[in-house]
Design a protein around this motif. Structure first.
Motif, PDB file in Angstrom:
ATOM      1  N   TRP A 108       3.195   1.459   3.499  1.00  0.00           N
ATOM      2  CA  TRP A 108       3.565   0.199   4.126  1.00  0.00           C
ATOM      3  C   TRP A 108       3.458  -0.970   3.172  1.00  0.00           C
ATOM      4  O   TRP A 108       2.777  -0.917   2.161  1.00  0.00           O
ATOM      5  N   THR A 109       4.171  -2.047   3.550  1.00  0.00           N
ATOM      6  CA  THR A 109       4.161  -3.314   2.818  1.00  0.00           C
ATOM      7  C   THR A 109       4.116  -4.446   3.838  1.00  0.00           C
ATOM      8  O   THR A 109       4.891  -4.442   4.796  1.00  0.00           O
ATOM      9  N   LEU A 110       3.221  -5.416   3.634  1.00  0.00           N
ATOM     10  CA  LEU A 110       3.132  -6.587   4.491  1.00  0.00           C
ATOM     11  C   LEU A 110       3.840  -7.742   3.804  1.00  0.00           C
ATOM     12  O   LEU A 110       3.558  -8.051   2.640  1.00  0.00           O
ATOM     13  N   LEU A 111       4.762  -8.361   4.512  1.00  0.00           N
ATOM     14  CA  LEU A 111       5.512  -9.490   3.975  1.00  0.00           C
ATOM     15  C   LEU A 111       4.910 -10.816   4.432  1.00  0.00           C
ATOM     16  O   LEU A 111       4.182 -10.870   5.422  1.00  0.00           O
ATOM     17  N   CYS A 112       5.242 -11.861   3.720  1.00  0.00           N
ATOM     18  CA  CYS A 112       4.728 -13.200   3.981  1.00  0.00           C
ATOM     19  C   CYS A 112       5.024 -13.679   5.411  1.00  0.00           C
ATOM     20  O   CYS A 112       4.266 -14.432   5.982  1.00  0.00           O
ATOM     21  N   ASN A 113       6.119 -13.238   5.983  1.00  0.00           N
ATOM     22  CA  ASN A 113       6.503 -13.655   7.326  1.00  0.00           C
ATOM     23  C   ASN A 113       5.832 -12.823   8.424  1.00  0.00           C
ATOM     24  O   ASN A 113       6.153 -12.977   9.602  1.00  0.00           O
ATOM     25  N   GLY A 114       4.912 -11.942   8.036  1.00  0.00           N
ATOM     26  CA  GLY A 114       4.180 -11.147   9.008  1.00  0.00           C
ATOM     27  C   GLY A 114       4.823  -9.817   9.355  1.00  0.00           C
ATOM     28  O   GLY A 114       4.288  -9.053  10.153  1.00  0.00           O
TER      29      GLY A 114
ATOM     30  N   ARG B 189       0.842  -1.191   0.000  1.00  0.00           N
ATOM     31  CA  ARG B 189       0.000   0.000   0.000  1.00  0.00           C
ATOM     32  C   ARG B 189       0.883   1.250   0.000  1.00  0.00           C
ATOM     33  O   ARG B 189       1.091   1.881   1.028  1.00  0.00           O
ATOM     34  N   PRO B 190       1.441   1.587  -1.171  1.00  0.00           N
ATOM     35  CA  PRO B 190       2.352   2.735  -1.233  1.00  0.00           C
ATOM     36  C   PRO B 190       1.684   4.052  -0.847  1.00  0.00           C
ATOM     37  O   PRO B 190       2.338   4.940  -0.292  1.00  0.00           O
TER      38      PRO B 190
END
Length: 67
Positions: free
Chosen positions: A30-36, A25-26
């Protein structure tokens, strides 16, 4: 948490930012990564356990005026 073949780095690993992006969500920064891990545009991070990683962005150095 990660379901990928060749699992992404864990949230507590040194290379945690190499995990795949799940949501980006630029417009919100923020950016959510696979590892949380939640990455912020200022290079700060919020880990899944609630731990905050301070931004590592270098401070801007004022330009010198050429005289």
């Amino acid at each position: 948490m990660c379901q990928h073949e060749t699992a992404c780095p864990a949230a507590d690993a040194a290379d945690r930012e190499a995990a795949r992006t799940i949501r980006h969500r630029p417009e919100q920064g923020w950016t959510l990564l696979c590892n949380g891990v939640l990455l912020f545009e200022d290079t700060g991070e919020l880990l899944p356990d609630g731990q905050v990683v301070a931004p590592r962005r270098p401070l801007a150095v004022p330009a010198r005026n050429a005289a």
